[in-house]
Motif scaffolding. Structure first.
Motif, PDB file in Angstrom:
ATOM      1  N   GLY A   1      14.116   2.209  -4.880  1.00 52.17           N
ATOM      2  CA  GLY A   1      14.537   2.480  -6.312  1.00 52.17           C
ATOM      3  C   GLY A   1      14.014   3.781  -7.037  1.00 52.17           C
ATOM      4  N   HIS A   2      14.213   4.823  -6.017  1.00 52.72           N
ATOM      5  CA  HIS A   2      13.985   6.250  -6.490  1.00 52.72           C
ATOM      6  C   HIS A   2      15.136   6.532  -7.706  1.00 52.72           C
ATOM      7  N   LEU A   3      15.082   6.523  -8.885  1.00 51.28           N
ATOM      8  CA  LEU A   3      16.168   6.456  -9.773  1.00 51.28           C
ATOM      9  C   LEU A   3      16.005   7.971 -10.787  1.00 51.28           C
TER      10      LEU A   3
ATOM     11  N   SER B   1       1.924   8.509 -10.170  1.00 50.77           N
ATOM     12  CA  SER B   1       3.355   8.727  -9.507  1.00 50.77           C
ATOM     13  C   SER B   1       3.244   9.736  -8.647  1.00 50.77           C
ATOM     14  N   TRP B   2       3.986   9.742  -7.631  1.00 53.48           N
ATOM     15  CA  TRP B   2       4.109  10.661  -6.529  1.00 53.48           C
ATOM     16  C   TRP B   2       4.983  11.695  -7.255  1.00 53.48           C
ATOM     17  N   LEU B   3       5.889  11.143  -8.341  1.00 51.38           N
ATOM     18  CA  LEU B   3       7.003  12.041  -9.160  1.00 51.38           C
ATOM     19  C   LEU B   3       6.229  13.343  -9.525  1.00 51.38           C
TER      20      LEU B   3
ATOM     21  N   ASN C   1      11.684   2.251   8.418  1.00 51.16           N
ATOM     22  CA  ASN C   1      11.880   3.187   6.895  1.00 51.16           C
ATOM     23  C   ASN C   1      12.873   4.342   7.226  1.00 51.16           C
ATOM     24  N   GLU C   2      14.046   4.437   6.461  1.00 53.86           N
ATOM     25  CA  GLU C   2      14.879   5.728   6.405  1.00 53.86           C
ATOM     26  C   GLU C   2      15.200   6.085   7.882  1.00 53.86           C
ATOM     27  N   ALA C   3      15.961   5.484   8.610  1.00 58.72           N
ATOM     28  CA  ALA C   3      16.633   5.586   9.778  1.00 58.72           C
ATOM     29  C   ALA C   3      18.158   6.235   9.737  1.00 58.72           C
TER      30      ALA C   3
ATOM     31  N   ALA D   1       0.806  -1.115   0.005  1.00 59.73           N
ATOM     32  CA  ALA D   1      -0.086   0.148  -0.056  1.00 59.73           C
ATOM     33  C   ALA D   1       0.746   1.256  -0.033  1.00 59.73           C
ATOM     34  N   GLU D   2       0.532   2.124  -1.102  1.00 65.02           N
ATOM     35  CA  GLU D   2       1.481   3.420  -0.879  1.00 65.02           C
ATOM     36  C   GLU D   2       1.401   4.157   0.327  1.00 65.02           C
ATOM     37  N   ASN D   3       0.337   4.325   0.863  1.00 67.07           N
ATOM     38  CA  ASN D   3       0.000   5.358   1.946  1.00 67.07           C
ATOM     39  C   ASN D   3      -0.702   4.703   3.006  1.00 67.07           C
ATOM     40  N   CYS D   4      -1.678   3.765   2.930  1.00 62.64           N
ATOM     41  CA  CYS D   4      -2.823   3.614   4.089  1.00 62.64           C
ATOM     42  C   CYS D   4      -2.265   2.753   5.191  1.00 62.64           C
TER      43      CYS D   4
ATOM     44  N   LEU E   1       7.325  -1.835  -8.272  1.00 62.37           N
ATOM     45  CA  LEU E   1       7.124  -0.694  -8.954  1.00 62.37           C
ATOM     46  C   LEU E   1       6.427   0.476  -8.015  1.00 62.37           C
ATOM     47  N   TRP E   2       6.761   1.659  -7.897  1.00 64.39           N
ATOM     48  CA  TRP E   2       6.228   2.330  -7.256  1.00 64.39           C
ATOM     49  C   TRP E   2       4.886   3.288  -7.605  1.00 64.39           C
ATOM     50  N   GLY E   3       4.064   2.208  -8.153  1.00 60.60           N
ATOM     51  CA  GLY E   3       2.653   2.911  -8.928  1.00 60.60           C
ATOM     52  C   GLY E   3       2.515   2.270 -10.205  1.00 60.60           C
TER      53      GLY E   3
ATOM     54  N   GLY F   1      17.535  11.646  -3.860  1.00 61.65           N
ATOM     55  CA  GLY F   1      17.043  10.899  -2.564  1.00 61.65           C
ATOM     56  C   GLY F   1      15.566  10.595  -2.897  1.00 61.65           C
ATOM     57  N   ALA F   2      14.868  10.816  -1.738  1.00 67.25           N
ATOM     58  CA  ALA F   2      13.244  10.674  -1.736  1.00 67.25           C
ATOM     59  C   ALA F   2      12.853  11.101  -0.419  1.00 67.25           C
ATOM     60  N   ASP F   3      13.398  12.282   0.276  1.00 68.74           N
ATOM     61  CA  ASP F   3      12.768  12.730   1.343  1.00 68.74           C
ATOM     62  C   ASP F   3      11.637  13.904   1.016  1.00 68.74           C
TER      63      ASP F   3
ATOM     64  N   VAL G   1       7.451   1.745  11.383  1.00 66.22           N
ATOM     65  CA  VAL G   1       8.121   2.883  11.968  1.00 66.22           C
ATOM     66  C   VAL G   1       8.935   3.954  10.748  1.00 66.22           C
ATOM     67  N   TRP G   2       8.459   5.142  10.939  1.00 60.38           N
ATOM     68  CA  TRP G   2       9.031   5.952   9.905  1.00 60.38           C
ATOM     69  C   TRP G   2       8.822   7.577  10.678  1.00 60.38           C
ATOM     70  N   HIS G   3       9.988   8.225  10.387  1.00 63.67           N
ATOM     71  CA  HIS G   3       9.537   9.704  11.174  1.00 63.67           C
ATOM     72  C   HIS G   3       8.780  10.533  10.390  1.00 63.67           C
TER      73      HIS G   3
HETATM   74  O1  G3I Z   1      -4.980  12.007   1.326  1.00 66.25           O
HETATM   75  C1  G3I Z   1      -4.854  13.340   1.082  1.00 66.25           C
HETATM   76  C2  G3I Z   1      -6.142  13.775   0.390  1.00 66.25           C
HETATM   77  O2  G3I Z   1      -7.085  13.646   1.271  1.00 66.25           O
HETATM   78  C3  G3I Z   1      -5.954  15.282   0.151  1.00 66.25           C
HETATM   79  O3  G3I Z   1      -6.968  15.783  -0.709  1.00 66.25           O
HETATM   80  C4  G3I Z   1      -4.468  15.432  -0.698  1.00 66.25           C
HETATM   81  C5  G3I Z   1      -4.103  16.779  -0.977  1.00 66.25           C
HETATM   82  O4  G3I Z   1      -2.817  16.925  -1.285  1.00 66.25           O
HETATM   83  O5  G3I Z   1      -3.547  15.039   0.005  1.00 66.25           O
HETATM   84  C6  G3I Z   1      -3.709  13.672   0.144  1.00 66.25           C
HETATM   85  O6  G3I Z   1      -2.463  13.046   0.885  1.00 66.25           O
HETATM   86  C7  G3I Z   1      -1.154  12.764   0.164  1.00 66.25           C
HETATM   87  C8  G3I Z   1      -1.144  11.486   0.156  1.00 66.25           C
HETATM   88  O7  G3I Z   1       0.224  11.269  -0.629  1.00 66.25           O
HETATM   89  C9  G3I Z   1      -2.098  10.788  -0.813  1.00 66.25           C
HETATM   90  O8  G3I Z   1      -2.012  11.269  -2.068  1.00 66.25           O
HETATM   91  C10 G3I Z   1      -0.336  13.631   1.110  1.00 66.25           C
HETATM   92  O9  G3I Z   1      -0.441  14.984   1.016  1.00 66.25           O
HETATM   93  C11 G3I Z   1       1.154  13.336   0.581  1.00 66.25           C
HETATM   94  O10 G3I Z   1       1.991  13.861   1.554  1.00 66.25           O
HETATM   95  C12 G3I Z   1       1.340  11.706   0.459  1.00 66.25           C
HETATM   96  O11 G3I Z   1       2.554  11.426  -0.334  1.00 66.25           O
HETATM   97  C13 G3I Z   1       3.180  10.041  -0.147  1.00 66.25           C
HETATM   98  C14 G3I Z   1       4.339  10.347   0.735  1.00 66.25           C
HETATM   99  O12 G3I Z   1       5.267   9.047   0.497  1.00 66.25           O
HETATM  100  C15 G3I Z   1       4.177  10.624   2.244  1.00 66.25           C
HETATM  101  O13 G3I Z   1       3.496   9.842   2.720  1.00 66.25           O
HETATM  102  C16 G3I Z   1       3.183   9.652  -1.555  1.00 66.25           C
HETATM  103  O14 G3I Z   1       1.872   9.421  -1.947  1.00 66.25           O
HETATM  104  C17 G3I Z   1       4.077   8.261  -1.466  1.00 66.25           C
HETATM  105  O15 G3I Z   1       4.316   8.197  -2.688  1.00 66.25           O
HETATM  106  C18 G3I Z   1       5.295   8.525  -0.602  1.00 66.25           C
HETATM  107  O16 G3I Z   1       6.035   7.285  -0.465  1.00 66.25           O
HETATM  108  C19 G3I Z   1       7.313   7.177   0.199  1.00 66.25           C
HETATM  109  C20 G3I Z   1       7.258   5.911   0.716  1.00 66.25           C
HETATM  110  O17 G3I Z   1       6.310   5.709   1.708  1.00 66.25           O
HETATM  111  C21 G3I Z   1       8.780   5.999   1.609  1.00 66.25           C
HETATM  112  N1  G3I Z   1       9.853   6.060   0.557  1.00 66.25           N
HETATM  113  C22 G3I Z   1       9.805   7.640  -0.223  1.00 66.25           C
HETATM  114  C23 G3I Z   1       8.442   7.419  -0.987  1.00 66.25           C
HETATM  115  C24 G3I Z   1       8.223   8.721  -1.834  1.00 66.25           C
HETATM  116  O18 G3I Z   1       8.326   9.772  -0.919  1.00 66.25           O
END
Ligand code: G3I
Length: 375
Positions: free
Chosen positions: A235-237, A338-340, A159-161, A69-72, A330-332, A279-281, A110-112
């Motif tokens: 693998g965020h390349l 993509s978060w990118l 994660n990421e310590a 799960a990407e976020n939940c 794959l991240w998506g 990186g991927a901060d 556990v992730w900061h």
């Molecule tokens: O859920 C809310 C939504 O209600 C709102 O409308 C929307 C407005 O921007 O934001 C939504 O939340 C976002 C969430 O992704 C879902 O899209 C958060 O703001 C956003 O911060 C969050 O970003 C995620 C990020 O981790 C932080 O949790 C990315 O999708 C996700 O790809 C990214 O994944 C991380 C890995 O967990 C750890 N490694 C790095 C990687 C990339 O940063």
């Protein structure tokens, strides 16, 4: 006349066979290609977990045999307020994985980042003591891992310590508990589900300092009898970073410590980045400028070629080390996911994944499937 008809008929038959073969070729599932080598996984976002992106789910079921799960399952999603656990989306995610026979990954315990403020504060807004934070960590990990015991196959426990120079990230977990928080997190997770695989997951793992820092951490954990099954190399390349040789050094270094190596969170950005080694901060953000969003009308041929070559080069590396690598995720699913598109600059158009915005496999996916297992 008969001869002409015969020739025409043969041509038609040949064309049919050719296009059928191509059609067949295009739909060879990735999970079949990498069968007996490593799991091929994908991250699911909220739309997919709730079944609102059926075209993408079809791709997931055809091509992938592992999901994360990407976020939940992050702390802020599962326990936004102390003691108020919210499992609806995570339950849905796990059900999807079970129904479709996937190797299910829990991300993350556990992730900061994405840890809510309350986790570190008492009722007066003061920072909690070491004991209280350990207790909160224990309760969170135990509740979550026990709920999915025997159903989630592996957890990104920490994660990421570690920072790029190999030192500890000065997170709240670190500053309040000390480096021991890592050992404790693994122990709590192991106690809650002794059969689950347990991982350490981080980005920029090809960097020398990070590699050494993570190896040092693994040795300490191992010496203390702590179970660590694997290391996730996010693998965020990008097209020119990191060097394949450096990435390979890290695969070898982690594997030499007796853990599985996983390539997690794979994507390749084609967009200009403010720094070479981004990186991927998630907390690093830069202002939008038109000139750093150059491909709004599609990806030019030369960049498409570079992206294809980069993916092929990395998959060649993964196949070379298939005996050490247990999963590539794959991240998506499609570029649209993509978060990118929103990091490190909000609102750009990136092309980092294997499937395009029309849900079509990119042509190089076919080429990846033709890489010989060992070269
Ligand atoms: O859920 C809310 C939504 O209600 C709102 O409308 C929307 C407005 O921007 O934001 C939504 O939340 C976002 C969430 O992704 C879902 O899209 C958060 O703001 C956003 O911060 C969050 O970003 C995620 C990020 O981790 C932080 O949790 C990315 O999708 C996700 O790809 C990214 O994944 C991380 C890995 O967990 C750890 N490694 C790095 C990687 C990339 O940063």
């Amino acid at each position: 006349m008969r001869k002409v008809v015969l020739i025409l008929f043969s041509c038609l038959a040949a064309m049919l066979v050719f296009s059928y073969k191509n059609y067949k070729r295009e739909i060879i599932p990735l999970k079949d290609i990498f069968k007996d080598k490593f799991y091929i996984g994908v991250a699911l976002n909220t739309r997919k977990i709730w079944g609102r992106d059926t075209a993408a789910l079809q791709i997931v079921n055809t091509h992938f045999n592992s999901v994360v799960a990407e976020n939940c399952m992050k702390i802020n999603a599962l326990q936004p307020r102390e003691g108020h656990f919210q499992f609806r989306e995570a339950d849905k995610f796990v059900d999807f994985g079970l129904r479709n026979n996937m190797f299910i990954i829990g991300h993350n315990l556990v992730w900061h980042s994405q840890a809510p403020d309350w986790f570190f504060k008492d009722h007066n807004g003061e920072e909690v003591s070491r004991e209280v934070l350990i207790e909160r960590m224990k309760k969170h990990i135990t509740t979550v891992v026990s709920r999915y015991k025997g159903r989630v196959n592996g957890w990104d426990v920490v994660n990421e310590a570690v920072l790029d120079d190999g030192s500890w990230r000065k997170s709240k977990f670190y500053s309040i508990i000390g480096e021991d928080f890592i050992r404790l997190a693994f122990e709590f997770a192991h106690a809650a589900d002794p059969m689950a695989e347990l991982y350490y997951n981080d980005f920029s793992m090809a960097r020398e300092g990070k590699r050494q820092g993570v190896v040092k951490m693994l040795r300490k954990l191992k010496a203390g009898g702590v179970k660590v099954t694997g290391v996730g190399m996010q693998g965020h390349l990008s097209l020119d970073y990191p060097k394949i040789a450096d990435f390979e050094k890290s695969i070898l270094a982690f594997s030499a410590e007796g853990v599985n190596v996983m390539i997690t969170e794979l994507d390749i950005t084609v967009l200009p980045t403010p720094r070479r080694n981004m990186g991927a901060d998630v907390n690093q953000n830069y202002a939008y400028k038109k000139e750093i969003n150059p491909y709004t009308d599609g990806l030019p041929e030369n960049v498409t070629k570079q992206l294809a070559q980069r993916y092929i080069d990395f998959f060649r590396l993964f196949l070379k080390h298939e005996d050490k690598i247990s999963r590539v995720t794959l991240w998506g699913v499609t570029d649209a996911d993509s978060w990118l598109n929103n990091w490190p600059v909000f609102g750009r158009k990136d092309y980092p994944l294997l499937f395009d915005r029309q849900y079509k496999a990119k042509p190089f996916v076919q080429m990846i499937s033709q890489i010989p297992a060992k070269e």
